[in-house]
Design a protein around this motif. Sequence first.
Motif, PDB file in Angstrom:
ATOM      1  N   ASP A  54     -10.512   5.302  -1.266  1.00 23.02           N
ATOM      2  CA  ASP A  54      -9.546   4.212  -1.343  1.00 23.02           C
ATOM      3  C   ASP A  54      -9.088   3.988  -2.779  1.00 23.02           C
ATOM      4  O   ASP A  54      -9.606   4.577  -3.726  1.00 23.02           O
ATOM      5  CB  ASP A  54     -10.134   2.932  -0.743  1.00 23.02           C
ATOM      6  CG  ASP A  54     -11.393   2.454  -1.461  1.00 23.02           C
ATOM      7  OD1 ASP A  54     -11.564   2.770  -2.658  1.00 23.02           O
ATOM      8  OD2 ASP A  54     -12.224   1.779  -0.822  1.00 23.02           O
ATOM      9  N   GLN A  78      -4.461  -5.591 -13.060  1.00 26.20           N
ATOM     10  CA  GLN A  78      -4.638  -5.809 -11.623  1.00 26.20           C
ATOM     11  C   GLN A  78      -4.431  -7.279 -11.284  1.00 26.20           C
ATOM     12  O   GLN A  78      -3.837  -7.616 -10.257  1.00 26.20           O
ATOM     13  CB  GLN A  78      -6.027  -5.347 -11.172  1.00 26.20           C
ATOM     14  CG  GLN A  78      -6.278  -3.857 -11.332  1.00 26.20           C
ATOM     15  CD  GLN A  78      -5.179  -3.016 -10.719  1.00 26.20           C
ATOM     16  OE1 GLN A  78      -4.857  -3.155  -9.537  1.00 26.20           O
ATOM     17  NE2 GLN A  78      -4.584  -2.140 -11.513  1.00 26.20           N
ATOM     18  N   LEU A  82      -1.589  -8.712  -8.648  1.00 26.84           N
ATOM     19  CA  LEU A  82      -2.042  -9.360  -7.420  1.00 26.84           C
ATOM     20  C   LEU A  82      -1.668 -10.836  -7.333  1.00 26.84           C
ATOM     21  O   LEU A  82      -1.945 -11.477  -6.315  1.00 26.84           O
ATOM     22  CB  LEU A  82      -3.561  -9.212  -7.289  1.00 26.84           C
ATOM     23  CG  LEU A  82      -4.074  -7.789  -7.023  1.00 26.84           C
ATOM     24  CD1 LEU A  82      -5.589  -7.741  -7.141  1.00 26.84           C
ATOM     25  CD2 LEU A  82      -3.632  -7.294  -5.654  1.00 26.84           C
ATOM     26  N   VAL A  88      -2.830 -10.430   0.492  1.00 27.55           N
ATOM     27  CA  VAL A  88      -4.144 -10.112  -0.084  1.00 27.55           C
ATOM     28  C   VAL A  88      -4.800 -11.449  -0.389  1.00 27.55           C
ATOM     29  O   VAL A  88      -4.231 -12.280  -1.102  1.00 27.55           O
ATOM     30  CB  VAL A  88      -4.018  -9.272  -1.370  1.00 27.55           C
ATOM     31  CG1 VAL A  88      -5.406  -8.934  -1.920  1.00 27.55           C
ATOM     32  CG2 VAL A  88      -3.200  -8.011  -1.124  1.00 27.55           C
ATOM     33  N   THR A  92     -10.497 -11.272  -2.101  1.00 25.30           N
ATOM     34  CA  THR A  92     -10.245  -9.853  -2.381  1.00 25.30           C
ATOM     35  C   THR A  92      -9.681  -9.677  -3.778  1.00 25.30           C
ATOM     36  O   THR A  92     -10.072  -8.752  -4.506  1.00 25.30           O
ATOM     37  CB  THR A  92      -9.280  -9.274  -1.343  1.00 25.30           C
ATOM     38  OG1 THR A  92      -9.862  -9.359  -0.045  1.00 25.30           O
ATOM     39  CG2 THR A  92      -8.964  -7.809  -1.640  1.00 25.30           C
ATOM     40  N   LYS A  93      -8.766 -10.544  -4.170  1.00 26.16           N
ATOM     41  CA  LYS A  93      -8.193 -10.455  -5.518  1.00 26.16           C
ATOM     42  C   LYS A  93      -9.275 -10.628  -6.582  1.00 26.16           C
ATOM     43  O   LYS A  93      -9.352  -9.845  -7.537  1.00 26.16           O
ATOM     44  CB  LYS A  93      -7.100 -11.509  -5.690  1.00 26.16           C
ATOM     45  CG  LYS A  93      -5.874 -11.280  -4.821  1.00 26.16           C
ATOM     46  CD  LYS A  93      -4.838 -12.375  -5.018  1.00 26.16           C
ATOM     47  CE  LYS A  93      -3.623 -12.152  -4.133  1.00 26.16           C
ATOM     48  NZ  LYS A  93      -2.564 -13.166  -4.334  1.00 26.16           N
ATOM     49  N   GLN A  96     -11.590  -7.498  -6.660  1.00 24.77           N
ATOM     50  CA  GLN A  96     -11.009  -6.284  -7.231  1.00 24.77           C
ATOM     51  C   GLN A  96     -10.842  -6.383  -8.737  1.00 24.77           C
ATOM     52  O   GLN A  96     -11.112  -5.424  -9.472  1.00 24.77           O
ATOM     53  CB  GLN A  96      -9.669  -5.987  -6.545  1.00 24.77           C
ATOM     54  CG  GLN A  96      -9.819  -5.567  -5.092  1.00 24.77           C
ATOM     55  CD  GLN A  96      -8.540  -5.059  -4.479  1.00 24.77           C
ATOM     56  OE1 GLN A  96      -7.477  -5.070  -5.094  1.00 24.77           O
ATOM     57  NE2 GLN A  96      -8.622  -4.599  -3.247  1.00 24.77           N
ATOM     58  N   ASN A 131       0.342  -2.321  -0.727  1.00 21.77           N
ATOM     59  CA  ASN A 131      -0.994  -1.730  -0.785  1.00 21.77           C
ATOM     60  C   ASN A 131      -0.942  -0.209  -0.711  1.00 21.77           C
ATOM     61  O   ASN A 131      -1.691   0.488  -1.395  1.00 21.77           O
ATOM     62  CB  ASN A 131      -1.859  -2.289   0.339  1.00 21.77           C
ATOM     63  CG  ASN A 131      -2.236  -3.739   0.107  1.00 21.77           C
ATOM     64  OD1 ASN A 131      -2.458  -4.155  -1.023  1.00 21.77           O
ATOM     65  ND2 ASN A 131      -2.291  -4.517   1.172  1.00 21.77           N
ATOM     66  N   ASN A 132      -0.045   0.319   0.126  1.00 20.35           N
ATOM     67  CA  ASN A 132       0.043   1.772   0.277  1.00 20.35           C
ATOM     68  C   ASN A 132       0.536   2.450  -0.995  1.00 20.35           C
ATOM     69  O   ASN A 132       0.220   3.616  -1.242  1.00 20.35           O
ATOM     70  CB  ASN A 132       0.973   2.127   1.437  1.00 20.35           C
ATOM     71  CG  ASN A 132       0.403   1.721   2.783  1.00 20.35           C
ATOM     72  OD1 ASN A 132      -0.804   1.511   2.920  1.00 20.35           O
ATOM     73  ND2 ASN A 132       1.259   1.596   3.786  1.00 20.35           N
ATOM     74  N   ARG A 134       0.211   1.055  -4.114  1.00 20.95           N
ATOM     75  CA  ARG A 134      -0.356   0.284  -5.232  1.00 20.95           C
ATOM     76  C   ARG A 134      -0.415   1.099  -6.514  1.00 20.95           C
ATOM     77  O   ARG A 134      -0.150   0.580  -7.607  1.00 20.95           O
ATOM     78  CB  ARG A 134      -1.751  -0.206  -4.818  1.00 20.95           C
ATOM     79  CG  ARG A 134      -2.526  -0.952  -5.874  1.00 20.95           C
ATOM     80  CD  ARG A 134      -2.302  -2.455  -5.830  1.00 20.95           C
ATOM     81  NE  ARG A 134      -3.360  -3.102  -6.569  1.00 20.95           N
ATOM     82  CZ  ARG A 134      -4.513  -3.502  -6.053  1.00 20.95           C
ATOM     83  NH1 ARG A 134      -4.750  -3.369  -4.754  1.00 20.95           N
ATOM     84  NH2 ARG A 134      -5.428  -4.075  -6.801  1.00 20.95           N
TER      85      ARG A 134
END
Length: 208
Positions: A54, A78, A82, A88, A92-93, A96, A131-132, A134
């Motif tokens: 991922d 990041q 985000l 999101v 999760t933010k 990450q 996301n795909n 990113r």
Amino acid sequence: KRDLGPILAAASTWVETCWVNDGSLFSADALWTPALIEEVRTAFVDHPDEGGGDFMSKLKGQMAGASASAQRLMAEMQYALLLFPSNVGPETKRRQVNEIWTLAGDPLPADHPLLADAGLVGVGSGGPGFNNHRWREVVFIISLSAAIKRVEPGERRRVLHDYDAYMDWVDTVSRDGFRQFRHMLRYFLFPDRVERMSSNGERWGVLE
């Protein structure tokens, strides 16, 4: 139905602290410098990971050999990426951003005001495309950051606060395809003028 004030305040803090100046959101160090941005670019852009896994696993691997300051700069990049997406979640933010920050040692304080839920709930959905793709958004924020640092310090604030000057400037920065962060950033800089959406499909729908 949400109070976007804390998100807009966080974005404004990032722009002033990190782009107008060379500071840091989560430390007293100067992280957003041309030299460290170039180190991040070398680690991420010049060493793509085209294998399985991922995004976060690949990102941690790409940044593993970078300096502690470059790792922390990537974590703050990041964070900036985000801030806008509402698809999101805050947890999760935080996770990450913290995963990249802790590559350099101690984790971020859990009670840091910039990591509170109110500032991380998001403005609008980035959809699955964000996301795909990113990694493309990361390449774009690196390019944007390098470009703004080539502007004289006294001129940066004007470029980032004058709509026409900003549009002239951002069009000089190369990007791969239709990057959503371009619209997210434009909203954060000019929230009274720009619609709070980042998807071109939604933007085209409004025009129709």
